[in-house]
Design a protein around this motif. Structure first.
Motif, PDB file in Angstrom:
ATOM      1  N   GLU A  60      40.423  42.148  35.437  1.00 17.55           N
ATOM      2  CA  GLU A  60      40.289  40.955  36.269  1.00 17.55           C
ATOM      3  C   GLU A  60      41.363  40.924  37.357  1.00 17.55           C
ATOM      4  OE1 GLU A  60      40.540  36.076  35.845  1.00 17.55           O
ATOM      5  OE2 GLU A  60      40.257  37.314  34.051  1.00 17.55           O
ATOM      6  N   ALA A  61      42.568  41.322  36.975  1.00 15.90           N
ATOM      7  CA  ALA A  61      43.677  41.328  37.935  1.00 15.90           C
ATOM      8  C   ALA A  61      43.433  42.335  39.051  1.00 15.90           C
ATOM      9  CB  ALA A  61      44.985  41.647  37.212  1.00 15.90           C
ATOM     10  N   MET A  62      42.960  43.518  38.694  1.00 19.11           N
ATOM     11  CA  MET A  62      42.727  44.544  39.702  1.00 19.11           C
ATOM     12  C   MET A  62      41.613  44.155  40.670  1.00 19.11           C
ATOM     13  SD  MET A  62      45.075  46.652  39.339  1.00 19.11           S
ATOM     14  CE  MET A  62      44.469  47.606  40.713  1.00 19.11           C
ATOM     15  N   LYS A  63      40.584  43.484  40.169  1.00 23.34           N
ATOM     16  CA  LYS A  63      39.508  43.018  41.034  1.00 23.34           C
ATOM     17  C   LYS A  63      40.030  41.983  42.024  1.00 23.34           C
ATOM     18  CE  LYS A  63      34.962  40.804  40.992  1.00 23.34           C
ATOM     19  NZ  LYS A  63      33.889  40.191  40.149  1.00 23.34           N
ATOM     20  N   ALA A  64      40.824  41.046  41.514  1.00 29.77           N
ATOM     21  CA  ALA A  64      41.391  40.016  42.388  1.00 29.77           C
ATOM     22  C   ALA A  64      42.348  40.622  43.409  1.00 29.77           C
ATOM     23  CB  ALA A  64      42.103  38.960  41.537  1.00 29.77           C
ATOM     24  N   ARG A 210      49.550  35.560  48.043  1.00 26.49           N
ATOM     25  CA  ARG A 210      48.377  35.952  47.271  1.00 26.49           C
ATOM     26  C   ARG A 210      48.443  37.428  46.890  1.00 26.49           C
ATOM     27  NH1 ARG A 210      42.725  34.463  49.318  1.00 26.49           N
ATOM     28  NH2 ARG A 210      42.325  35.105  47.181  1.00 26.49           N
ATOM     29  N   VAL A 211      49.498  37.784  46.227  1.00 22.54           N
ATOM     30  CA  VAL A 211      49.625  39.131  45.673  1.00 22.54           C
ATOM     31  C   VAL A 211      49.565  38.992  44.158  1.00 22.54           C
ATOM     32  CG1 VAL A 211      51.108  41.145  45.427  1.00 22.54           C
ATOM     33  CG2 VAL A 211      51.014  39.924  47.605  1.00 22.54           C
ATOM     34  N   GLN A 212      48.638  39.653  43.541  1.00 28.13           N
ATOM     35  CA  GLN A 212      48.421  39.472  42.111  1.00 28.13           C
ATOM     36  C   GLN A 212      49.391  40.322  41.301  1.00 28.13           C
ATOM     37  OE1 GLN A 212      46.318  37.035  41.602  1.00 28.13           O
ATOM     38  NE2 GLN A 212      46.127  37.082  43.819  1.00 28.13           N
TER      39      GLN A 212
END
Length: 469
Positions: A60-64, A210-212
């Motif tokens: 999920e994190a990589m997609k975001a 907006r850096v995850q």
């Protein structure tokens, strides 16, 4: 839990509690993976618990992060620099608390903990200026009526994996530059220092970036800093007092757990005993204790496992002919404390070629500069090196093609203490690649060469302006 102690109340000021979610995904904290504990290496007591990310959290994190990268790379570089400036200001406001947490969780003394956070702040300042200097080149073409340009574009997503010994500074070296270059950053902090990872992420997220952030790695283009086996050479004309102070700082600082720690001391035979006697004297004055207490110079090793490796290392050293001149033993306590150690040993011993991550210094002698350089270059690693001399001819030999084969080549200063303005990294088994200053920003971008045939008159859309003075 130690978290309930009064001296740990500062943790609340930086968003750390007794139980923490360890994964920041798409603007929210979550974690459905296993629970790890943060341990104070000074007494091996639990500070707090952290829930790690699961595979699903990672995906999920990589997609975001991928979605955010498409937006972030289109923002003008100076505006990206403005965001990084805000991050630096947010860290300044919590400098003391973050530095104290580094010392508490990692074990380095308080001035080093605060200094590590200050390095990130300095990197933010450096990156702000850099954001207006990400220039390409106009290259002369060998073809008539052709133009050739060089463009630099973001990679997209940069993964940063940090180790326990510099649990947040290494993030700053990489992330600050990666961000102004137009990349999004995924950070995997060390599993034994999860609290500083969480605290840093909360402060960075607080400026609206907006850096995850997540706790797993992604490899694309690789920049590796793997190990160091750093040497200091002391020539017969050296300033002995300066050399001794420098060796002490380089060998004992951070309990020998820096990648730039001095692990080998190569002494000219004419000054061998003088340097050694002075070094043994100052080693006896090293104050060992709680890293948060004023005056402590040597804190604990980071983990109980590190202490066990130190003990095994002493056995190996003795079996290979090493003579322990001082130290060589652990300190019986609740923490992971060991005595700083000096070992007289042959440069050809197998153990000298390896990196024992502890305050252990190997001492050896030489007769000629050529021999000293050969000893310096004889190990697989090639990170940092230093020579103490007053002779220009030795200096230029040392920094030249027949000198040190390391990425960092110092003169009359310790092996540790890198500056953000210079490229940091090593050669050989150290991994290659460079972080921080100079032109290291190119590691976080991809280069494209653009060629086009056109009439030069039409290349310039606007006529030249005449400026009257």
């Amino acid at each position: 839990m130690s978290f309930s102690k009064k001296e740990y109340e500062f943790l609340k000021e930086i968003g750390v509690g007794p139980n923490n979610l360890g994964c920041y995904v798409n603007g929210a904290w979550k974690a459905s993976g296993p629970v790890v504990t943060s341990i104070n290496p000074a007494n091996n007591q639990v500070i707090a618990e952290v829930s790690e990310a699961s595979t699903q959290d990672y995906e999920e994190a990589m997609k975001a992060c991928s979605e955010a990268a498409n937006m972030w790379m289109q923002i003008p570089a100076p505006k990206r620099g403005e965001i990084v400036r805000q991050i630096g200001d947010a860290l300044r406001a919590k400098l003391q608390q973050l530095g104290r947490l580094v010392s508490l969780e990692m074990g380095k003394i308080l001035p080093e903990g605060i200094g590590e956070v200050q390095e990130i702040i300095d990197m933010c300042d450096f990156a702000v200026g850099l954001s207006r200097q990400l220039n390409g080149s106009i290259i002369p073409s060998e073809r008539p009526n052709h133009v050739m340009l060089e463009m630099w574009n973001p990679l997209g997503i940069v993964g940063v994996i940090t180790a326990f010994n510099f649990p947040c500074a290494v993030l700053g070296w990489n992330a600050c530059i990666a961000l102004v270059c137009g990349n999004c950053v995924v950070w995997k902090g060390a599993p034994t220092t999860p609290l500083i990872t969480i605290a840093m992420t909360k402060i960075i997220a607080g400026v609206g970036l907006r850096v995850q952030q997540t706790v797993n790695e992604r490899f694309g283009k690789c920049l590796l800093e793997l190990s160091g086996n750093n040497a200091i050479i002391v020539m017969d004309d050296a300033d002995i007092q300066l050399a001794v102070r420098s060796v002490l700082f380089a060998a004992v600082g951070t309990a020998g757990q820096r990648c730039t720690t001095c692990r080998r001391l190569i002494l000219h035979e004419s000054v061998y005993q003088t340097v050694l006697d002075q070094l043994l004297k100052v080693y006896k004055q090293v104050k060992i204790g709680d890293p948060l207490e004023k005056g402590t110079l040597l804190g604990p090793l980071h983990t109980r496992t590190s202490r066990e490796k130190f003990e095994k290392g002493m056995e190996i050293i003795k079996s290979q002919g090493g003579k322990i001149l001082t130290g060589g033993s652990v300190i019986e306590s609740e923490g992971n404390f060991v005595h700083p150690t000096i070992v007289e040993i042959s440069p050809n011993a197998a153990v000298v070629k390896e990196e024992l991550f502890a305050p252990v210094l190997y001492v050896m002698k030489f007769q000629t500069l050529k021999e000293a350089i050969e000893i310096n270059n004889s190990v697989p690693q090639g990170l940092s090196s230093s020579i103490f001399t007053r002779k220009p001819e030795i200096l230029f030999k040392w920094i030249g093609p027949l000198g040190s084969d390391c990425g960092i080549v110092n003169v009359n200063i310790p092996t540790n203490g890198a500056e953000i303005g210079g490229a940091f990294g090593g050669e050989k088994a150290t991994g290659g690649g460079r972080e921080a200053g100079s032109d290291s920003w190119k590691q976080y971008m991809r280069r494209s060469t653009w060629k086009e045939k056109r009439k030069m008159a039409s290349f310039f859309k606007f006529p030249p302006r005449v400026v009257s003075l």
